[in-house]
Write a protein that holds these residues in place. Structure first.
Motif, PDB file in Angstrom:
ATOM      1  N   ARG A  30      11.818  14.045   4.101  1.00 20.38           N
ATOM      2  CA  ARG A  30      12.116  12.766   3.466  1.00 20.38           C
ATOM      3  C   ARG A  30      13.352  12.103   4.061  1.00 20.38           C
ATOM      4  N   ASP A  31      14.133  12.843   4.820  1.00 18.43           N
ATOM      5  CA  ASP A  31      15.305  12.290   5.503  1.00 18.43           C
ATOM      6  C   ASP A  31      14.989  11.814   6.912  1.00 18.43           C
ATOM      7  N   LYS A  32      13.734  11.850   7.315  1.00 19.98           N
ATOM      8  CA  LYS A  32      13.315  11.328   8.617  1.00 19.98           C
ATOM      9  C   LYS A  32      12.720   9.940   8.389  1.00 19.98           C
ATOM     10  N   ARG A  33      13.397   8.910   8.864  1.00 19.57           N
ATOM     11  CA  ARG A  33      13.006   7.549   8.502  1.00 19.57           C
ATOM     12  C   ARG A  33      12.778   6.678   9.745  1.00 19.57           C
ATOM     13  N   LEU A  34      11.532   6.202   9.886  1.00 16.77           N
ATOM     14  CA  LEU A  34      11.228   5.198  10.897  1.00 16.77           C
ATOM     15  C   LEU A  34      11.652   3.825  10.375  1.00 16.77           C
ATOM     16  N   ARG A  35      11.572   2.825  11.248  1.00 15.53           N
ATOM     17  CA  ARG A  35      12.013   1.487  10.865  1.00 15.53           C
ATOM     18  C   ARG A  35      11.122   0.915   9.754  1.00 15.53           C
ATOM     19  N   THR A  36      11.726   0.108   8.899  1.00 14.57           N
ATOM     20  CA  THR A  36      11.132  -0.295   7.625  1.00 14.57           C
ATOM     21  C   THR A  36       9.898  -1.190   7.790  1.00 14.57           C
ATOM     22  N   SER A  37       8.830  -0.793   7.088  1.00 14.45           N
ATOM     23  CA  SER A  37       7.580  -1.547   7.061  1.00 14.45           C
ATOM     24  C   SER A  37       6.717  -0.990   5.945  1.00 14.45           C
ATOM     25  N   ILE A  38       5.779  -1.803   5.449  1.00 14.46           N
ATOM     26  CA  ILE A  38       4.807  -1.322   4.468  1.00 14.46           C
ATOM     27  C   ILE A  38       3.406  -1.780   4.844  1.00 14.46           C
ATOM     28  N   HIS A  39       2.435  -1.047   4.335  1.00 11.94           N
ATOM     29  CA  HIS A  39       1.030  -1.442   4.433  1.00 11.94           C
ATOM     30  C   HIS A  39       0.489  -1.585   3.019  1.00 11.94           C
ATOM     31  N   LEU A  40      -0.313  -2.637   2.795  1.00 12.26           N
ATOM     32  CA  LEU A  40      -0.924  -2.861   1.488  1.00 12.26           C
ATOM     33  C   LEU A  40      -2.432  -2.871   1.625  1.00 12.26           C
ATOM     34  N   ASP A  41      -3.069  -2.081   0.789  1.00 12.78           N
ATOM     35  CA  ASP A  41      -4.526  -2.068   0.663  1.00 12.78           C
ATOM     36  C   ASP A  41      -4.822  -2.631  -0.716  1.00 12.78           C
ATOM     37  N   ILE A  42      -5.292  -3.875  -0.751  1.00 15.61           N
ATOM     38  CA  ILE A  42      -5.396  -4.564  -2.027  1.00 15.61           C
ATOM     39  C   ILE A  42      -6.622  -5.474  -2.039  1.00 15.61           C
ATOM     40  N   ASP A  43      -7.504  -5.260  -3.007  1.00 16.18           N
ATOM     41  CA  ASP A  43      -8.711  -6.080  -3.160  1.00 16.18           C
ATOM     42  C   ASP A  43      -9.467  -6.202  -1.843  1.00 16.18           C
ATOM     43  N   SER A  44      -9.621  -5.092  -1.148  1.00 19.04           N
ATOM     44  CA  SER A  44     -10.331  -5.037   0.137  1.00 19.04           C
ATOM     45  C   SER A  44      -9.596  -5.746   1.267  1.00 19.04           C
ATOM     46  N   HIS A  45      -8.324  -6.113   1.041  1.00 23.38           N
ATOM     47  CA  HIS A  45      -7.504  -6.706   2.093  1.00 23.38           C
ATOM     48  C   HIS A  45      -6.550  -5.642   2.637  1.00 23.38           C
ATOM     49  N   SER A  46      -6.258  -5.740   3.922  1.00 26.90           N
ATOM     50  CA  SER A  46      -5.329  -4.818   4.578  1.00 26.90           C
ATOM     51  C   SER A  46      -4.217  -5.631   5.229  1.00 26.90           C
ATOM     52  N   PHE A  47      -3.002  -5.556   4.650  1.00 23.27           N
ATOM     53  CA  PHE A  47      -1.865  -6.322   5.147  1.00 23.27           C
ATOM     54  C   PHE A  47      -0.754  -5.377   5.601  1.00 23.27           C
ATOM     55  N   VAL A  48      -0.049  -5.773   6.659  1.00 27.64           N
ATOM     56  CA  VAL A  48       1.170  -5.086   7.080  1.00 27.64           C
ATOM     57  C   VAL A  48       2.322  -6.071   6.992  1.00 27.64           C
ATOM     58  N   VAL A  49       3.425  -5.625   6.420  1.00 28.39           N
ATOM     59  CA  VAL A  49       4.642  -6.434   6.391  1.00 28.39           C
ATOM     60  C   VAL A  49       5.610  -5.847   7.411  1.00 28.39           C
ATOM     61  N   ASP A  50       5.827  -6.590   8.489  1.00 30.96           N
ATOM     62  CA  ASP A  50       6.717  -6.261   9.603  1.00 30.96           C
ATOM     63  C   ASP A  50       6.110  -5.207  10.533  1.00 30.96           C
ATOM     64  N   THR A  51       6.338  -5.410  11.826  1.00 27.22           N
ATOM     65  CA  THR A  51       5.867  -4.478  12.848  1.00 27.22           C
ATOM     66  C   THR A  51       7.064  -4.085  13.714  1.00 27.22           C
ATOM     67  N   GLY A  52       7.800  -3.100  13.267  1.00 26.28           N
ATOM     68  CA  GLY A  52       8.978  -2.662  13.994  1.00 26.28           C
ATOM     69  C   GLY A  52       8.632  -1.844  15.222  1.00 26.28           C
ATOM     70  N   PRO A  53       9.646  -1.275  15.892  1.00 20.18           N
ATOM     71  CA  PRO A  53       9.429  -0.519  17.120  1.00 20.18           C
ATOM     72  C   PRO A  53       8.539   0.709  16.933  1.00 20.18           C
ATOM     73  N   ASP A  54       8.385   1.163  15.684  1.00 21.26           N
ATOM     74  CA  ASP A  54       7.592   2.364  15.403  1.00 21.26           C
ATOM     75  C   ASP A  54       6.176   2.033  14.942  1.00 21.26           C
ATOM     76  N   PHE A  55       5.760   0.785  15.086  1.00 17.47           N
ATOM     77  CA  PHE A  55       4.479   0.330  14.539  1.00 17.47           C
ATOM     78  C   PHE A  55       3.304   1.195  15.008  1.00 17.47           C
ATOM     79  N   ARG A  56       3.205   1.452  16.298  1.00 16.84           N
ATOM     80  CA  ARG A  56       2.089   2.241  16.814  1.00 16.84           C
ATOM     81  C   ARG A  56       2.062   3.617  16.174  1.00 16.84           C
ATOM     82  N   GLN A  57       3.202   4.278  16.127  1.00 16.80           N
ATOM     83  CA  GLN A  57       3.297   5.615  15.535  1.00 16.80           C
ATOM     84  C   GLN A  57       2.898   5.593  14.069  1.00 16.80           C
ATOM     85  N   GLN A  58       3.316   4.560  13.356  1.00 10.72           N
ATOM     86  CA  GLN A  58       3.008   4.453  11.928  1.00 10.72           C
ATOM     87  C   GLN A  58       1.519   4.239  11.696  1.00 10.72           C
TER      88      GLN A  58
END
Length: 253
Positions: A30-58
């Protein structure tokens, strides 16, 4: 609605390169932190908020097979540097990727990714459709999203509200009109950088104050630096309805 914390770290991530502090040396995942971003799965929609340098890995870690749109809070590199990797979704979905941001954000993206906006098409570049956000609610495929104007020191940025879930990162001031838009939020994500005060981010004390003011049922802290402390230690200090987010955490709202 399922929210996945793709990354919960500050611009340098945790551990910080070359740092030997107890947080950076921690064996707690829990102390290993990539750059901040979230993914939302909502009502059959898939959204990402921000694509930082770790986007591919995430994306690989969470096995996210589809993205309907990318939303940007602001144009700092720790939030935009991975945008090129939406190419994989261009190929899989056979469509340009809708990108949403304020006018300054979209202008900056066209500078940083100039090769994606040239008149002469080059195979393999990311295909992006830019959509400008102002202060009004907007819709993506019929789903309504509320922009939340914030300040990141002297830089205007955005948070977003999706139904009863509100997401704030990199802020150090919430205007009165945005507090009104946050009214009734049941789940709040907000940044809490460190214990000491910072010029452009809420610290732990300020984040706690904001939660008390907004009064969500549950709150999660993100955009966390190694200076905040060990995840296990900080968790013990928090009220029952407030948690430190960590990379890979999934919550249902």
């Amino acid at each position: 609605m399922k929210v996945t914390f793709l990354g919960t770290g500050t611009s340098q991530g945790v551990p910080v390169i070359g740092c030997t502090c107890e947080v950076c040396q921690s064996l707690d995942y829990r102390d290993k932190r990539l750059r901040t971003s979230i993914h939302l799965d909502i009502d059959s929609h898939s959204f990402v908020v921000d694509t930082g340098p770790d986007f591919r890995q995430q994306m690989l870690r969470e096995r996210i097979k589809r993205i309907d749109a990318v939303l940007f809070t602001h144009a700092h590199r720790d939030h935009t540097a991975g945008l090129d990797d939406v190419r994989a979704y261009n190929f899989m979905q056979q469509m340009d990727m809708p990108v949403y941001g304020t006018a300054p954000v979209l202008e900056q993206l066209q500078v940083e990714y100039a090769y994606a906006f040239t008149k002469d098409y080059y195979p393999g570049i990311p295909r992006l459709t830019l959509n400008q956000i102002d202060s009004s609610n907007f819709f993506i495929n019929g789903f309504e999203i509320t922009p939340l104007p914030l300040m990141h020191y002297k830089l205007p940025i955005l948070g977003f509200r999706f139904k009863d879930f509100s997401y704030i990162t990199d802020a150090n001031f919430i205007p009165e009109e945005t507090l009104l838009k946050l009214s009734g939020t049941k789940t709040l994500v907000i940044n809490a950088l460190q214990r000491e005060r910072h010029i452009s981010h809420f610290n732990l004390e300020q984040a706690l104050t904001m939660v008390e003011l907004i009064k969500p049922e549950n709150a999660y802290f993100t955009h966390i630096s190694h200076k905040l402390g060990l995840h296990a230690d900080i968790t013990k200090e928090l009220p029952d309805n407030i948690s430190l987010a960590f990379d890979g955490l999934q919550i249902y709202c």
